[in-house]
Write a protein that holds these residues in place. Structure first.
Motif, PDB file in Angstrom:
ATOM      1  N   ILE A 161       0.854  -1.189   0.000  1.00 41.21           N
ATOM      2  CA  ILE A 161       0.000   0.000   0.000  1.00 41.21           C
ATOM      3  C   ILE A 161       0.886   1.234   0.000  1.00 41.21           C
ATOM      4  O   ILE A 161       2.002   1.217   0.504  1.00 41.21           O
ATOM      5  CB  ILE A 161      -1.001   0.034   1.177  1.00 41.21           C
ATOM      6  N   GLU A 162       0.361   2.265  -0.624  1.00 37.76           N
ATOM      7  CA  GLU A 162       1.100   3.515  -0.717  1.00 37.76           C
ATOM      8  C   GLU A 162       0.386   4.574   0.096  1.00 37.76           C
ATOM      9  O   GLU A 162      -0.841   4.658   0.052  1.00 37.76           O
ATOM     10  CB  GLU A 162       1.104   3.969  -2.177  1.00 37.76           C
ATOM     11  N   PHE A 163       1.147   5.332   0.847  1.00 41.78           N
ATOM     12  CA  PHE A 163       0.549   6.481   1.522  1.00 41.78           C
ATOM     13  C   PHE A 163       1.581   7.580   1.640  1.00 41.78           C
ATOM     14  O   PHE A 163       2.780   7.328   1.528  1.00 41.78           O
ATOM     15  CB  PHE A 163      -0.015   6.092   2.900  1.00 41.78           C
ATOM     16  N   ALA A 164       1.097   8.787   1.811  1.00 40.21           N
ATOM     17  CA  ALA A 164       2.007   9.930   1.956  1.00 40.21           C
ATOM     18  C   ALA A 164       2.048  10.318   3.425  1.00 40.21           C
ATOM     19  O   ALA A 164       1.023  10.255   4.118  1.00 40.21           O
ATOM     20  CB  ALA A 164       1.507  11.098   1.124  1.00 40.21           C
ATOM     21  N   GLU A 165       3.215  10.689   3.883  1.00 42.92           N
ATOM     22  CA  GLU A 165       3.377  11.101   5.277  1.00 42.92           C
ATOM     23  C   GLU A 165       3.749  12.585   5.293  1.00 42.92           C
ATOM     24  O   GLU A 165       4.645  13.001   4.557  1.00 42.92           O
ATOM     25  CB  GLU A 165       4.477  10.266   5.924  1.00 42.92           C
ATOM     26  N   TYR A 166       3.050  13.332   6.106  1.00 39.99           N
ATOM     27  CA  TYR A 166       3.332  14.772   6.242  1.00 39.99           C
ATOM     28  C   TYR A 166       3.671  15.049   7.697  1.00 39.99           C
ATOM     29  O   TYR A 166       2.935  14.639   8.596  1.00 39.99           O
ATOM     30  CB  TYR A 166       2.101  15.608   5.870  1.00 39.99           C
ATOM     31  N   ASP A 167       4.774  15.745   7.923  1.00 33.53           N
ATOM     32  CA  ASP A 167       5.135  16.089   9.305  1.00 33.53           C
ATOM     33  C   ASP A 167       4.170  17.110   9.876  1.00 33.53           C
ATOM     34  O   ASP A 167       3.936  17.157  11.079  1.00 33.53           O
ATOM     35  CB  ASP A 167       6.554  16.663   9.377  1.00 33.53           C
ATOM     36  N   ASN A 168       3.617  17.913   8.969  1.00 36.04           N
ATOM     37  CA  ASN A 168       2.709  18.960   9.426  1.00 36.04           C
ATOM     38  C   ASN A 168       1.596  19.150   8.397  1.00 36.04           C
ATOM     39  O   ASN A 168       1.883  19.196   7.189  1.00 36.04           O
ATOM     40  CB  ASN A 168       3.493  20.269   9.600  1.00 36.04           C
ATOM     41  N   SER A 169       0.378  19.283   8.872  1.00 31.89           N
ATOM     42  CA  SER A 169      -0.759  19.393   7.939  1.00 31.89           C
ATOM     43  C   SER A 169      -0.681  20.664   7.088  1.00 31.89           C
ATOM     44  O   SER A 169      -1.357  20.756   6.058  1.00 31.89           O
ATOM     45  CB  SER A 169      -2.086  19.344   8.698  1.00 31.89           C
ATOM     46  N   SER A 170       0.155  21.617   7.476  1.00 37.18           N
ATOM     47  CA  SER A 170       0.288  22.847   6.669  1.00 37.18           C
ATOM     48  C   SER A 170       0.918  22.552   5.309  1.00 37.18           C
ATOM     49  O   SER A 170       0.850  23.370   4.393  1.00 37.18           O
ATOM     50  CB  SER A 170       1.112  23.899   7.414  1.00 37.18           C
ATOM     51  N   THR A 214      -3.934   8.499   2.266  1.00 37.38           N
ATOM     52  CA  THR A 214      -4.048   7.486   1.213  1.00 37.38           C
ATOM     53  C   THR A 214      -4.979   8.058   0.151  1.00 37.38           C
ATOM     54  O   THR A 214      -5.874   8.852   0.462  1.00 37.38           O
ATOM     55  CB  THR A 214      -4.644   6.145   1.717  1.00 37.38           C
ATOM     56  N   SER A 215      -4.761   7.644  -1.093  1.00 41.26           N
ATOM     57  CA  SER A 215      -5.584   8.248  -2.147  1.00 41.26           C
ATOM     58  C   SER A 215      -6.895   7.508  -2.352  1.00 41.26           C
ATOM     59  O   SER A 215      -7.754   7.981  -3.095  1.00 41.26           O
ATOM     60  CB  SER A 215      -4.804   8.337  -3.453  1.00 41.26           C
ATOM     61  N   ASN A 216      -7.056   6.368  -1.715  1.00 43.79           N
ATOM     62  CA  ASN A 216      -8.339   5.659  -1.831  1.00 43.79           C
ATOM     63  C   ASN A 216      -8.558   4.753  -0.629  1.00 43.79           C
ATOM     64  O   ASN A 216      -7.660   4.579   0.206  1.00 43.79           O
ATOM     65  CB  ASN A 216      -8.403   4.849  -3.138  1.00 43.79           C
ATOM     66  N   VAL A 217      -9.769   4.194  -0.549  1.00 42.63           N
ATOM     67  CA  VAL A 217     -10.127   3.378   0.618  1.00 42.63           C
ATOM     68  C   VAL A 217      -9.548   1.970   0.504  1.00 42.63           C
ATOM     69  O   VAL A 217      -9.191   1.351   1.506  1.00 42.63           O
ATOM     70  CB  VAL A 217     -11.666   3.340   0.794  1.00 42.63           C
ATOM     71  N   ARG A 218      -9.433   1.464  -0.722  1.00 43.78           N
ATOM     72  CA  ARG A 218      -8.855   0.121  -0.930  1.00 43.78           C
ATOM     73  C   ARG A 218      -7.490  -0.006  -0.249  1.00 43.78           C
ATOM     74  O   ARG A 218      -7.112  -1.086   0.186  1.00 43.78           O
ATOM     75  CB  ARG A 218      -8.669  -0.148  -2.426  1.00 43.78           C
TER      76      ARG A 218
END
Ligand code: THU
Length: 161
Positions: A8-17, A144-148
């Motif tokens: 699965i692919e997801f993006a991690e952001y240290d800060n929501s800004s 994540t870009s989708n629910v799957r």
């Protein structure tokens, strides 16, 4: 026997800004939603906000009950509210966040399995990917870009055909 793998692919952001402006707005709406949480039993206040394809944002928060299983998570409160108020409008994205006074986990909040299942139904019904923004009290996010991606072996309506 074959060994198979699911990535699965997801993006991690240290800060929501660091998110796009419309997603920052969605996270801010989820934080707003936390304020209406009714969570005297867990003291774990969760807020969710869904953005519809028509630009409308619908908020929800967890609503607990003295008979514990009768309560409902923030994500499902928001998604069911969206489904009943805008039945024919797809859900583009959902943001979830948590606020607690205690020493609980401060990183991005993962949706529970039942909420993932309900998100999958919304995604299928809307015929488009639904982004999930998991936000934490420390302001970091997983996206994540989708629910799957969060429910790869999903039971969906295809099994009923
Ligand atoms: N909760 C949510 O609202 N969403 C989740 O995805 C996880 C858990 C709520 C349910 C309950 O009111 C409290 O958090 C503690 O489990």
């Amino acid at each position: 026997m074959k060994k198979r793998e699911i990535k699965i692919e997801f993006a991690e952001y240290d800060n929501s800004s660091e998110l796009d402006d419309i997603d920052i707005e969605l996270v801010e709406s989820a934080k707003e939603a936390v304020k209406s949480s009714y969570s005297p039993y867990s003291e774990f206040a969760v807020g969710a906000a869904v953005r519809l394809a028509n630009g409308v944002i619908v908020k929800g928060s967890n609503q607990e009950n003295g008979a514990y299983p009768s309560g409902l998570c923030a994500e499902r409160v928001a998604l069911f509210a969206a489904g009943s108020q805008y039945p024919n409008v797809a859900v583009e994205a959902i943001a979830i966040t948590v606020k607690t006074e205690s020493s609980y986990h401060k990183g991005p909040l993962a949706p529970c399995g039942a909420c993932c299942q309900v998100m999958l139904e919304s995604e299928t019904r809307g015929k488009r990917d639904m982004k999930i923004i998991m936000h934490g009290e420390n302001n970091s996010c997983y996206v994540t870009s989708n629910v799957r991606s969060v429910l790869p072996f999903a039971f969906d309506s295809d099994f009923l055909k």
